[in-house]
Design a protein around this motif. Structure first.
Motif, PDB file in Angstrom:
ATOM      1  N   VAL A 182       0.840  -1.216  -0.023  1.00 40.38           N
ATOM      2  CA  VAL A 182       0.050   0.199   0.170  1.00 40.38           C
ATOM      3  C   VAL A 182       1.112   1.119  -0.091  1.00 40.38           C
ATOM      4  N   PRO A 183       2.002   1.299   0.874  1.00 42.61           N
ATOM      5  CA  PRO A 183       2.708   2.350   0.758  1.00 42.61           C
ATOM      6  C   PRO A 183       3.624   2.634  -0.495  1.00 42.61           C
ATOM      7  N   TYR A 184       3.845   1.555  -1.101  1.00 41.27           N
ATOM      8  CA  TYR A 184       4.778   1.372  -1.977  1.00 41.27           C
ATOM      9  C   TYR A 184       3.932   1.921  -3.306  1.00 41.27           C
ATOM     10  N   LEU A 185       2.579   1.602  -3.409  1.00 47.58           N
ATOM     11  CA  LEU A 185       1.725   1.790  -4.372  1.00 47.58           C
ATOM     12  C   LEU A 185       1.444   3.393  -4.512  1.00 47.58           C
ATOM     13  N   THR A 186       1.006   3.770  -2.999  1.00 50.40           N
ATOM     14  CA  THR A 186       0.893   5.205  -2.676  1.00 50.40           C
ATOM     15  C   THR A 186       1.715   5.897  -3.251  1.00 50.40           C
ATOM     16  N   LEU A 187       3.175   5.739  -2.942  1.00 49.44           N
ATOM     17  CA  LEU A 187       4.193   6.729  -3.274  1.00 49.44           C
ATOM     18  C   LEU A 187       4.264   6.659  -4.887  1.00 49.44           C
ATOM     19  N   THR A 188       3.811   5.537  -5.610  1.00 47.73           N
ATOM     20  CA  THR A 188       4.239   5.422  -6.816  1.00 47.73           C
ATOM     21  C   THR A 188       3.224   6.408  -7.613  1.00 47.73           C
ATOM     22  N   ILE A 189       2.039   6.302  -6.883  1.00 48.50           N
ATOM     23  CA  ILE A 189       0.811   6.976  -7.576  1.00 48.50           C
ATOM     24  C   ILE A 189       1.296   8.762  -7.091  1.00 48.50           C
ATOM     25  N   ALA A 190       1.887   9.006  -6.099  1.00 44.61           N
ATOM     26  CA  ALA A 190       2.215  10.259  -5.783  1.00 44.61           C
ATOM     27  C   ALA A 190       3.213  10.833  -6.705  1.00 44.61           C
ATOM     28  N   CYS A 191       4.068  10.023  -6.989  1.00 42.53           N
ATOM     29  CA  CYS A 191       5.319  10.533  -8.059  1.00 42.53           C
ATOM     30  C   CYS A 191       4.525  10.584  -9.502  1.00 42.53           C
ATOM     31  N   ALA A 192       3.789   9.905  -9.829  1.00 44.25           N
ATOM     32  CA  ALA A 192       3.143  10.128 -10.970  1.00 44.25           C
ATOM     33  C   ALA A 192       2.089  11.148 -11.172  1.00 44.25           C
ATOM     34  N   MET A 193       1.660  11.557 -10.307  1.00 44.52           N
ATOM     35  CA  MET A 193       0.514  12.710  -9.972  1.00 44.52           C
ATOM     36  C   MET A 193       1.490  13.906 -10.055  1.00 44.52           C
ATOM     37  N   LEU A 194       2.539  14.053  -9.520  1.00 42.45           N
ATOM     38  CA  LEU A 194       3.338  15.022  -9.355  1.00 42.45           C
ATOM     39  C   LEU A 194       4.067  15.300 -10.887  1.00 42.45           C
ATOM     40  N   LEU A 195       4.483  14.236 -11.397  1.00 41.08           N
ATOM     41  CA  LEU A 195       5.110  14.625 -12.584  1.00 41.08           C
ATOM     42  C   LEU A 195       3.886  15.126 -13.875  1.00 41.08           C
ATOM     43  N   ILE A 196       2.675  14.537 -13.550  1.00 42.17           N
ATOM     44  CA  ILE A 196       1.938  15.005 -14.557  1.00 42.17           C
ATOM     45  C   ILE A 196       1.275  16.618 -14.331  1.00 42.17           C
ATOM     46  N   ILE A 197       1.357  16.696 -13.080  1.00 39.92           N
ATOM     47  CA  ILE A 197       1.082  18.353 -12.542  1.00 39.92           C
ATOM     48  C   ILE A 197       2.079  19.236 -13.399  1.00 39.92           C
ATOM     49  N   VAL A 198       3.368  18.665 -13.389  1.00 44.30           N
ATOM     50  CA  VAL A 198       4.473  19.525 -13.972  1.00 44.30           C
ATOM     51  C   VAL A 198       4.654  19.413 -15.672  1.00 44.30           C
ATOM     52  N   ARG A 199       3.478  18.754 -16.154  1.00 41.81           N
ATOM     53  CA  ARG A 199       3.265  18.472 -17.571  1.00 41.81           C
ATOM     54  C   ARG A 199       4.148  17.392 -18.344  1.00 41.81           C
ATOM     55  N   VAL A 200       4.397  16.341 -17.648  1.00 40.88           N
ATOM     56  CA  VAL A 200       4.986  15.267 -18.022  1.00 40.88           C
ATOM     57  C   VAL A 200       3.639  14.340 -18.723  1.00 40.88           C
ATOM     58  N   PRO A 201       3.839  13.988 -19.898  1.00 36.38           N
ATOM     59  CA  PRO A 201       2.607  13.278 -20.415  1.00 36.38           C
ATOM     60  C   PRO A 201       2.337  12.046 -19.397  1.00 36.38           C
ATOM     61  N   ALA A 202       1.069  11.613 -19.407  1.00 38.95           N
ATOM     62  CA  ALA A 202       0.704  10.787 -18.301  1.00 38.95           C
ATOM     63  C   ALA A 202       1.371   9.551 -18.472  1.00 38.95           C
ATOM     64  N   ASP A 203       1.342   8.958 -19.677  1.00 47.70           N
ATOM     65  CA  ASP A 203       2.041   7.658 -19.838  1.00 47.70           C
ATOM     66  C   ASP A 203       3.445   7.654 -19.631  1.00 47.70           C
ATOM     67  N   ASP A 204       4.028   8.663 -19.785  1.00 45.75           N
ATOM     68  CA  ASP A 204       5.696   8.716 -19.459  1.00 45.75           C
ATOM     69  C   ASP A 204       5.708   8.745 -17.909  1.00 45.75           C
ATOM     70  N   ALA A 205       4.870   9.630 -17.117  1.00 43.76           N
ATOM     71  CA  ALA A 205       4.880   9.736 -15.796  1.00 43.76           C
ATOM     72  C   ALA A 205       4.442   8.477 -15.110  1.00 43.76           C
ATOM     73  N   ILE A 206       3.696   7.620 -15.515  1.00 41.06           N
ATOM     74  CA  ILE A 206       3.463   6.612 -14.928  1.00 41.06           C
ATOM     75  C   ILE A 206       4.523   5.444 -14.757  1.00 41.06           C
ATOM     76  N   VAL A 207       5.287   5.398 -16.055  1.00 35.51           N
ATOM     77  CA  VAL A 207       6.560   4.623 -16.552  1.00 35.51           C
ATOM     78  C   VAL A 207       7.707   4.810 -15.376  1.00 35.51           C
ATOM     79  N   VAL A 208       7.870   6.264 -15.407  1.00 29.63           N
ATOM     80  CA  VAL A 208       8.794   7.020 -14.603  1.00 29.63           C
ATOM     81  C   VAL A 208       8.632   6.601 -13.097  1.00 29.63           C
TER      82      VAL A 208
END
Length: 477
Positions: A182-208
């Protein structure tokens, strides 16, 4: 054997569930070949897992110490085996390259045999997903195998923060897995959301995001200037590299404000202090020897990014055209140490360096004060003596494994610097170090023998060499 079979089947079951993401991507991109292959493999693994667990569940028995270590190895081999078929079915890779691709992804090495620009989106997500599951496997086995048995002297005083087993007959695997996942997944989602907020494409943000938390060196194809061509996004990457390379137990202790004085806290603070010093060195190096074509902030950012990427064993190069900015000799030392215990990073881990430094310091003090009773003294404290023996054994075996691998790579025709980079990079799962040693790796220039050697070294290092030896000999390490 029935218990180990159940655990292996569980790995295939978890792997089948993880295929939902690449399956969805294949559907969206309209890649029907990938869609069909992923669907059939997922259904097959799910069916195989369910049948095996149901047929063996009544014969499950508590594993002895050697059985636990054997089970850990089987879990890793099961994950690698589960990842192989799709590389063959979708990308048409021969068996040995497919094994290397699967191993590289599972142990979070991140090296590939084809350029990311030539991969389909579904296979980009597949590689990232396998690495993310590999990171989860690393954390789970650290909590259930390395910690309880003090493998290599790993601290376990605060293991109850994430491990909820009551007895050997009641391991409560699902509850523990939830406290890790749960924390592992939560941190992954948080990282992806922050990357999307700073205008990284969603697919790239999830992979990164999946790669950063698993300290995996595989990222989507970037621009010609830097990995994401977005300084704010790359700063977020550095933050989550550090999160991935630090202990999940320390994270829990920090949240609960109860970590002061623990070995995990000492290790985490030592690690972050070392990172801060390395960042300072990187900034100074950027002033004295800036990369070609870069000046000022851009030069410093390039150095700092590469330094953190290497120190966390993530292995992402900031600028592919310039290559790794850090001197080769420094890289070898930094990657061998790696990150913290109970993290997804590679290397021998910072807590072992801390223990060895304390031991050396005590021995120096004893030369001056031969009758003194010192803190954590192996001469008078049996527990500290056992820890020191385990730590030094792990260190010696790590050096020995890297040396043997270096000789094998040299015998395969690689130059000495390349052989050293391959050995250190595979041992610590640092993808860009491996890629720099074999410049044409993504074009398939590496021989099958080199690929198998890298795969074996990376897998054994991820399993922990002591675990492998203990499983083979049945001895108590």
């Amino acid at each position: 054997m029935p218990t180990i079979g159940i655990l292996s089947a569980g790995v295939f079951g978890v792997f089948a569930l993880s295929l939902v993401l690449p399956l969805f991507v294949a559907l969206v991109e309209g890649n029907w070949r990938a869609l069909e292959a992923i669907f059939l493999v997922g259904i097959g693994y799910g069916f195989l897992s369910a049948v095996t667990i149901l047929s063996l569940s009544r014969r499950a028995r508590t594993l002895n110490r050697a059985g636990v270590f054997t089970a850990a190895i089987v879990v890793w081999l099961s994950l690698i085996a589960a990842a192989v078929p799709l590389f063959v079915l979708i990308e048409g890779q021969p068996l040995i390259p497919a094994i290397f691709e699967a191993t590289s992804a599972a142990v979070t090495l991140g090296s590939t045999l084809r350029p990311p620009a030539d991969m389909s989106p579904s296979m980009i997500f597949y590689r990232a997903t396998v690495a993310w599951v590999g990171g989860l496997t690393t954390l789970t086995l650290a909590v259930y195998v390395l910690g309880p048995y003090r493998v290599g002297g790993i601290p376990n005083a605060n293991l109850r923060q994430v491990q909820h087993a009551r007895t050997e007959n009641d391991p409560r695997i699902l509850v523990t897995l939830q406290s890790i996942a749960v924390p592992y997944l939560t941190l992954t989602i948080a990282c992806a959301m922050l990357l999307i907020i700073v205008r990284v494409p969603a697919d790239d943000a999830i992979v990164v995001a999946m790669s950063m938390l698993s300290t995996n060196g595989f990222v989507p194809p970037g621009s010609t200037t830097s990995v994401l061509d977005n300084r704010l996004a790359e700063f977020i990457m550095m933050i989550f590299m550090l999160v991935g390379a630090t202990s999940i137990i320390w994270h829990r202790l920090l949240v609960g404000r109860s970590g002061e004085g623990s070995r995990e806290h000492d290790e985490g603070m030592l690690y972050l202090t070392a990172i801060a010093l390395l960042v300072g060195v990187a900034v100074l190096a950027s002033i004295l020897a800036p990369p070609e074509g870069l000046q000022g902030f851009e030069s410093a950012f390039n150095y700092v990014f590469d330094m953190i990427s290497i120190a966390t064993t993530t292995g992402v190069t900031h600028d592919q055209q310039l290559g790794i900015a850090i001197p080769f000799e420094a890289i070898l030392i930094i990657v061998f140490i790696g990150g913290c215990s109970y993290s997804t990073s590679g290397g021998i881990k910072a807590f072992r360096l801390l223990t060895m430094l304390k031991h050396v310091g005590n021995e120096l003090d004893r030369l001056v004060y031969p009758s003194a009773i010192l803190r954590d003294d192996v001469q008078y404290d049996t527990q500290q003596r056992i820890i020191a023996k385990s730590v030094w054994s792990t260190f010696f075996l790590g050096v020995l494994a890297v040396t043997i691998a270096l000789l094998i790579f040299a015998a395969q025709g690689h130059s000495l610097p390349s052989a050293m980079a391959l050995a250190a990079g595979a041992f610590s799962q640092v993808g860009n170090l491996v890629d720099s040693a074999v410049p044409g790796l993504s074009q398939g220039v590496a021989s099958d023998s080199t690929l198998l050697t890298m795969s074996a070294l990376a897998a054994v290092a991820r399993m922990e060499i002591l675990v492998v030896l203990a499983a083979i000999t049945g001895n108590r390490w």
